[in-house]
Design an enzyme around this catalytic site. Sequence first.
Site, PDB file in Angstrom:
ATOM      1  N   LYS A  64       0.833  -1.203   0.000  1.00  6.42           N
ATOM      2  CA  LYS A  64       0.000   0.000   0.000  1.00  6.42           C
ATOM      3  C   LYS A  64       0.870   1.258   0.000  1.00  6.42           C
ATOM      4  O   LYS A  64       0.683   2.157  -0.792  1.00  6.42           O
ATOM      5  CB  LYS A  64      -0.936  -0.024   1.211  1.00  6.42           C
ATOM      6  CG  LYS A  64      -1.775   1.215   1.359  1.00  6.42           C
ATOM      7  CD  LYS A  64      -2.767   1.100   2.491  1.00  6.42           C
ATOM      8  CE  LYS A  64      -3.406   2.469   2.739  1.00  6.42           C
ATOM      9  NZ  LYS A  64      -4.396   2.439   3.806  1.00  6.42           N
ATOM     10  N   GLU A 117      10.387  -4.701   4.613  1.00  9.42           N
ATOM     11  CA  GLU A 117      10.404  -6.110   4.210  1.00  9.42           C
ATOM     12  C   GLU A 117      10.138  -6.250   2.715  1.00  9.42           C
ATOM     13  O   GLU A 117      10.855  -6.953   1.990  1.00  9.42           O
ATOM     14  CB  GLU A 117       9.322  -6.902   4.977  1.00  9.42           C
ATOM     15  CG  GLU A 117       9.587  -7.094   6.441  1.00  9.42           C
ATOM     16  CD  GLU A 117       9.075  -5.942   7.305  1.00  9.42           C
ATOM     17  OE1 GLU A 117       8.847  -4.836   6.770  1.00  9.42           O
ATOM     18  OE2 GLU A 117       8.929  -6.160   8.519  1.00  9.42           O
ATOM     19  N   GLY A 120      -4.857  -1.743   4.841  1.00  9.07           N
ATOM     20  CA  GLY A 120      -4.112  -2.897   4.325  1.00  9.07           C
ATOM     21  C   GLY A 120      -4.829  -4.213   4.590  1.00  9.07           C
ATOM     22  O   GLY A 120      -4.943  -5.075   3.718  1.00  9.07           O
ATOM     23  N   ARG A 121      -5.355  -4.353   5.814  1.00 10.90           N
ATOM     24  CA  ARG A 121      -6.011  -5.621   6.181  1.00 10.90           C
ATOM     25  C   ARG A 121      -7.399  -5.757   5.586  1.00 10.90           C
ATOM     26  O   ARG A 121      -8.063  -6.768   5.787  1.00 10.90           O
ATOM     27  CB  ARG A 121      -6.039  -5.761   7.704  1.00 10.90           C
ATOM     28  CG  ARG A 121      -6.648  -4.580   8.436  1.00 10.90           C
ATOM     29  CD  ARG A 121      -6.270  -4.599   9.904  1.00 10.90           C
ATOM     30  NE  ARG A 121      -6.722  -3.419  10.635  1.00 10.90           N
ATOM     31  CZ  ARG A 121      -6.051  -2.273  10.746  1.00 10.90           C
ATOM     32  NH1 ARG A 121      -4.880  -2.126  10.128  1.00 10.90           N
ATOM     33  NH2 ARG A 121      -6.513  -1.270  11.460  1.00 10.90           N
ATOM     34  N   GLU A 145      -5.108  -6.273  14.569  1.00 16.11           N
ATOM     35  CA  GLU A 145      -4.560  -4.970  14.184  1.00 16.11           C
ATOM     36  C   GLU A 145      -5.676  -3.928  14.262  1.00 16.11           C
ATOM     37  O   GLU A 145      -5.415  -2.745  14.485  1.00 16.11           O
ATOM     38  CB  GLU A 145      -3.955  -5.032  12.772  1.00 16.11           C
ATOM     39  CG  GLU A 145      -2.971  -3.915  12.493  1.00 16.11           C
ATOM     40  CD  GLU A 145      -2.120  -4.152  11.260  1.00 16.11           C
ATOM     41  OE1 GLU A 145      -0.940  -4.544  11.392  1.00 16.11           O
ATOM     42  OE2 GLU A 145      -2.640  -3.952  10.140  1.00 16.11           O
ATOM     43  N   HIS A 205      -6.769 -32.664  17.931  1.00 16.51           N
ATOM     44  CA  HIS A 205      -5.707 -33.496  18.497  1.00 16.51           C
ATOM     45  C   HIS A 205      -4.574 -32.653  19.066  1.00 16.51           C
ATOM     46  O   HIS A 205      -3.480 -33.166  19.298  1.00 16.51           O
ATOM     47  CB  HIS A 205      -5.194 -34.467  17.431  1.00 16.51           C
ATOM     48  CG  HIS A 205      -6.255 -35.423  16.987  1.00 16.51           C
ATOM     49  ND1 HIS A 205      -6.500 -36.604  17.637  1.00 16.51           N
ATOM     50  CD2 HIS A 205      -7.176 -35.331  16.001  1.00 16.51           C
ATOM     51  CE1 HIS A 205      -7.513 -37.231  17.046  1.00 16.51           C
ATOM     52  NE2 HIS A 205      -7.939 -36.474  16.055  1.00 16.51           N
ATOM     53  N   LYS A 211       9.042  -0.904  14.056  1.00 14.60           N
ATOM     54  CA  LYS A 211       9.625  -0.669  12.724  1.00 14.60           C
ATOM     55  C   LYS A 211      10.720   0.388  12.805  1.00 14.60           C
ATOM     56  O   LYS A 211      11.803   0.237  12.252  1.00 14.60           O
ATOM     57  CB  LYS A 211       8.546  -0.118  11.773  1.00 14.60           C
ATOM     58  CG  LYS A 211       7.548  -1.085  11.252  1.00 14.60           C
ATOM     59  CD  LYS A 211       6.790  -0.370  10.122  1.00 14.60           C
ATOM     60  CE  LYS A 211       5.429  -0.930   9.872  1.00 14.60           C
ATOM     61  NZ  LYS A 211       4.634  -0.139   8.953  1.00 14.60           N
TER      62      LYS A 211
END
Length: 560
Positions: free
Chosen positions: A211, A217, A283-284, A369, A400, A524
Amino acid sequence: MDAGPVDPTTTSAWAALAAHRAGTTPDLRGWFAADPQRAQRLTFDAADLHVDLSKNLVTDETVRLLLQLAEETGVLARRDAMFAGEHINVTEDRAVLHTALRRPAGAQPPLVVDGQDVDADVQRELEKFLGFAEQVRSGAWTGVTGKRITTVVNIGIGGSDLGPVMAYEALQPYVQQGLRCRFVSNIDPTDVASTTADLDPETTLFIVASKTFGTLETLTNARLARTWLWERLAAAGALADDDEARRGAVAKHFVAVSTALEKVEAFGIDPANAFGFWDWVGGRYSVDSAIGTSLAVAIGAERFREFLAGFHAVDEHFRTAEPERNVPLLMGLLNVYYVDHCDAHTHAVLPYSQLLHRFPAYLQQLTMESNGKSVRYDGSPVTTGTGEVFWGEPGTNGQHAFYQLIHQGTRLVPADFLAFANPAHPLRDGDTDVHALFLANFFAQTKALAFGKTAEEVRAEGTAEEVVPARVFSGDRPTTSIVAPDLTPSVLGQLIALYEHVTFVQGAVWGIDSFDQWGVELGKKLAVEIAPALTGDTAALEAQDPSTAALIRYYLERRR
Ligand code: F6P
């Protein structure tokens, strides 16, 4: 003018809920026995999603009080403000319009926000990235040596990764033969190295999805991928040793998705090969924007439009369904009830669908977030507990592993169970329909959690008295069952929109800004400040606190 958030604890519904909770002992066995209509009355449809809330720890009075809470905290007014494009993302002074991304072409009345013809812009970009997707799928778009693209590598992180990878995995049965996607997100160099290790550069297309186009990263991984492309093409004798040839390779093997198209160009990607979206898409909340380009390549334009139509169907449900039948509203309010009146700290999401194996991870960003906040949107401290920890794994694997705690532990873990009537792979084990066996587990788990097993029932099985307590199940462990006929692109869009709106409702009651994410900024910034200390800058090392400095020294002494 926004008068600011209503403090939910000051409402009459809040006090009434607290008293109601204190005076109510959950008793799903008794409640179902006394009320044959309970299941029917507490089951609702939102588009193709059939949602059974009846195994939650609520009576009609609980639901009534929760709806009163929504009324008193202005949840529906805030919903309407979101759909209308008001700047409900207060701390970033932005509209919140992911719902506009899935409005059908020609929707009326047109949506114009802050002078932007939102519908026109959305449709233009949609046509652009879907057109590109079709070019890749048909082979009209080739790599620099003229070979057809067979692998799309999406480079992005957070919302620029989790949505696309989750949806790509979920919609595997719809992926075009001969095409596949991979996803690089982590700045751990292992991620890009292992993802590209067996790829052919001539048939690989990278989509750099960011975005902001400023994420450390993603830009680092994009540069690593670009170097990989150049080196591997050169090694194959497919790239001349000059800048123009390198630019030409990038033009055919890199496209970008961003709201910052000038930064895309600075990176060396032709703006003609870039797809945009807008700052009013978090973004999400962006898998349904051009951030979904990798998915669009995989499943094609038609299926992608079905995906969007699914979102829109649930948007319309949320926007128009009466509160008593409004599924996102009810689910969001239940979550508030569990967090704030029942001391629940986590919420499990358990898809009985291997295809949804990344859905819990996707939801973690969406919910945590959004609602992991300690101040309200006017800057004042929250007055309640807020975002619970969302987690989960596909059934039956979770059974399990961690279901023991959900069944018999001391923590209340509300859980959503997701399942589909039809499997992607209708396999049989001899005479046994394996999907039926799989879903028998789904039904068994929600039943066991709700109704448990009494000491008398355990004894009646002939269990030795000393182990009876260990084999008792208290029941009254709340679950919501969400079922649909098939996991289609539309149904996936519906599920995502459902959880987007559940998240919205919780944030609205709590009075927080569910659309900012300041909490990820400090880490960050510090990473950038600390980085020199790892590469010989002694002043940077000495500036660290004793613990951090010692850890960095440990690293430096051992790093080969
Ligand atoms: O982690 C913070 C965050 O800003 C997320 O909200 C976002 O989805 C992610 O980073 C990636 O950001 P971008 O798409 O700008 O690279």
